[in-house]
Design a protein around this motif. Structure first.
Motif, mmCIF file in Angstrom:
data_model
loop_
_atom_site.group_PDB
_atom_site.id
_atom_site.type_symbol
_atom_site.label_atom_id
_atom_site.label_comp_id
_atom_site.label_asym_id
_atom_site.label_seq_id
_atom_site.Cartn_x
_atom_site.Cartn_y
_atom_site.Cartn_z
ATOM 1 N N LEU A 71 31.082 42.673 51.538
ATOM 2 C CA LEU A 71 31.217 42.482 50.088
ATOM 3 C C LEU A 71 32.402 43.257 49.542
ATOM 4 O O LEU A 71 33.048 42.817 48.591
ATOM 5 C CB LEU A 71 29.935 42.907 49.363
ATOM 6 C CG LEU A 71 29.006 41.798 48.894
ATOM 7 C CD1 LEU A 71 29.534 41.001 47.774
ATOM 8 C CD2 LEU A 71 28.400 41.018 49.966
ATOM 9 N N ARG B 179 35.306 41.735 47.258
ATOM 10 C CA ARG B 179 35.704 42.350 45.989
ATOM 11 C C ARG B 179 37.208 42.626 45.971
ATOM 12 O O ARG B 179 37.892 42.351 44.993
ATOM 13 C CB ARG B 179 34.914 43.642 45.778
ATOM 14 C CG ARG B 179 35.081 44.240 44.423
ATOM 15 C CD ARG B 179 34.062 45.332 44.161
ATOM 16 N NE ARG B 179 33.980 46.313 45.211
ATOM 17 C CZ ARG B 179 34.620 47.490 45.193
ATOM 18 N NH1 ARG B 179 35.386 47.806 44.183
ATOM 19 N NH2 ARG B 179 34.472 48.334 46.180
ATOM 20 N N LYS B 180 37.716 43.148 47.069
ATOM 21 C CA LYS B 180 39.143 43.455 47.170
ATOM 22 C C LYS B 180 39.983 42.175 47.047
ATOM 23 O O LYS B 180 41.032 42.166 46.417
ATOM 24 C CB LYS B 180 39.410 44.140 48.505
ATOM 25 C CG LYS B 180 40.743 44.752 48.647
ATOM 26 C CD LYS B 180 40.802 45.514 49.963
ATOM 27 C CE LYS B 180 42.033 46.377 50.046
ATOM 28 N NZ LYS B 180 42.077 47.131 51.292
ATOM 29 N N TYR C 265 39.048 39.294 45.490
ATOM 30 C CA TYR C 265 38.918 38.675 44.178
ATOM 31 C C TYR C 265 39.475 39.503 43.028
ATOM 32 O O TYR C 265 39.767 38.953 41.968
ATOM 33 C CB TYR C 265 37.452 38.331 43.880
ATOM 34 C CG TYR C 265 37.061 36.998 44.442
ATOM 35 C CD1 TYR C 265 37.568 35.821 43.908
ATOM 36 C CD2 TYR C 265 36.197 36.901 45.517
ATOM 37 C CE1 TYR C 265 37.234 34.592 44.436
ATOM 38 C CE2 TYR C 265 35.852 35.677 46.054
ATOM 39 C CZ TYR C 265 36.364 34.529 45.499
ATOM 40 O OH TYR C 265 36.028 33.318 46.021
ATOM 41 N N ALA C 266 39.635 40.802 43.173
ATOM 42 C CA ALA C 266 40.077 41.654 42.069
ATOM 43 C C ALA C 266 41.335 41.127 41.372
ATOM 44 O O ALA C 266 41.326 40.933 40.151
ATOM 45 C CB ALA C 266 40.256 43.088 42.537
ATOM 46 N N ARG D 146 33.364 41.879 35.370
ATOM 47 C CA ARG D 146 33.117 41.055 36.558
ATOM 48 C C ARG D 146 33.296 41.864 37.836
ATOM 49 O O ARG D 146 32.541 41.706 38.792
ATOM 50 C CB ARG D 146 34.019 39.830 36.550
ATOM 51 C CG ARG D 146 33.661 38.887 35.417
ATOM 52 C CD ARG D 146 34.676 37.789 35.253
ATOM 53 N NE ARG D 146 34.360 36.972 34.114
ATOM 54 C CZ ARG D 146 33.450 35.998 34.107
ATOM 55 N NH1 ARG D 146 32.771 35.725 35.196
ATOM 56 N NH2 ARG D 146 33.216 35.311 33.020
ATOM 57 N N LEU D 147 34.290 42.740 37.846
ATOM 58 C CA LEU D 147 34.486 43.601 39.009
ATOM 59 C C LEU D 147 33.322 44.575 39.167
ATOM 60 O O LEU D 147 32.891 44.858 40.288
ATOM 61 C CB LEU D 147 35.815 44.350 38.904
ATOM 62 C CG LEU D 147 37.055 43.482 39.105
ATOM 63 C CD1 LEU D 147 38.316 44.252 38.731
ATOM 64 C CD2 LEU D 147 37.130 42.966 40.521
ATOM 65 N N ARG D 148 32.789 45.059 38.055
ATOM 66 C CA ARG D 148 31.596 45.930 38.136
ATOM 67 C C ARG D 148 30.400 45.157 38.682
ATOM 68 O O ARG D 148 29.587 45.707 39.417
ATOM 69 C CB ARG D 148 31.281 46.537 36.772
ATOM 70 C CG ARG D 148 32.204 47.694 36.406
ATOM 71 C CD ARG D 148 31.708 48.466 35.202
ATOM 72 N NE ARG D 148 31.525 47.639 34.013
ATOM 73 C CZ ARG D 148 32.479 47.347 33.130
ATOM 74 N NH1 ARG D 148 33.698 47.820 33.295
ATOM 75 N NH2 ARG D 148 32.212 46.601 32.081
ATOM 76 N N LEU E 139 30.566 42.793 40.895
ATOM 77 C CA LEU E 139 30.774 42.738 42.348
ATOM 78 C C LEU E 139 30.466 44.084 43.002
ATOM 79 O O LEU E 139 29.906 44.129 44.098
ATOM 80 C CB LEU E 139 32.201 42.291 42.671
ATOM 81 C CG LEU E 139 32.519 40.828 42.381
ATOM 82 C CD1 LEU E 139 33.990 40.539 42.627
ATOM 83 C CD2 LEU E 139 31.643 39.897 43.188
ATOM 84 N N GLU E 140 30.812 45.172 42.321
ATOM 85 C CA GLU E 140 30.462 46.502 42.841
ATOM 86 C C GLU E 140 28.949 46.655 42.924
ATOM 87 O O GLU E 140 28.412 47.206 43.892
ATOM 88 C CB GLU E 140 31.044 47.593 41.945
ATOM 89 C CG GLU E 140 32.534 47.737 42.051
ATOM 90 C CD GLU E 140 33.107 48.716 41.028
ATOM 91 O OE1 GLU E 140 32.351 49.525 40.463
ATOM 92 O OE2 GLU E 140 34.323 48.666 40.808
ATOM 93 N N GLN F 145 27.677 44.801 45.809
ATOM 94 C CA GLN F 145 27.994 45.536 47.034
ATOM 95 C C GLN F 145 26.957 46.629 47.276
ATOM 96 O O GLN F 145 26.530 46.851 48.414
ATOM 97 C CB GLN F 145 29.402 46.128 46.934
ATOM 98 C CG GLN F 145 29.885 46.735 48.218
ATOM 99 C CD GLN F 145 31.329 47.203 48.128
ATOM 100 O OE1 GLN F 145 31.989 47.049 47.106
ATOM 101 N NE2 GLN F 145 31.811 47.773 49.197
#
Length: 81
Positions: free
Chosen positions: A18, A22-23, A25-26, A39-41, A43-44, A47
């Motif tokens: 994951l 994330r890396k 898609y960022a 959105r990045l949060r 994904l975090e 993860q």
């Protein structure tokens, strides 16, 4: 970069898989959405959550049956004028 479908990637821990997603898609999220930080949060958070599961199948099954709260629907950037 090894794709996630490759045998070597399948053997890596799910949080690492994951992390790679994330890396990847960022930068795409930052270009496409105004609220990319949220959105990045998300994904975090995924993860972190996926560490509880033994494999992708179990993780995806559980997320499909009982998804966590997520950000609102898509809000794309306005096209440049």
């Amino acid at each position: 970069m090894i794709g996630l479908g490759e045998p070597a990637a399948r053997k890596s821990p799910l949080p690492d898989q994951l992390g790679r997603v994330r890396k990847f898609y960022a930068p795409l999220l930052e270009r496409k959405y105004d609220n990319s930080d949220a959105r990045l949060r998300d994904l975090e958070q995924l993860q972190t959550i996926c560490g509880r599961f033994q494999d992708r199948a179990q993780f995806l099954t559980e997320m499909t049956l009982d998804p966590p709260n997520s950000t609102p629907g898509p809000r794309r950037r306005s096209p440049p004028r």
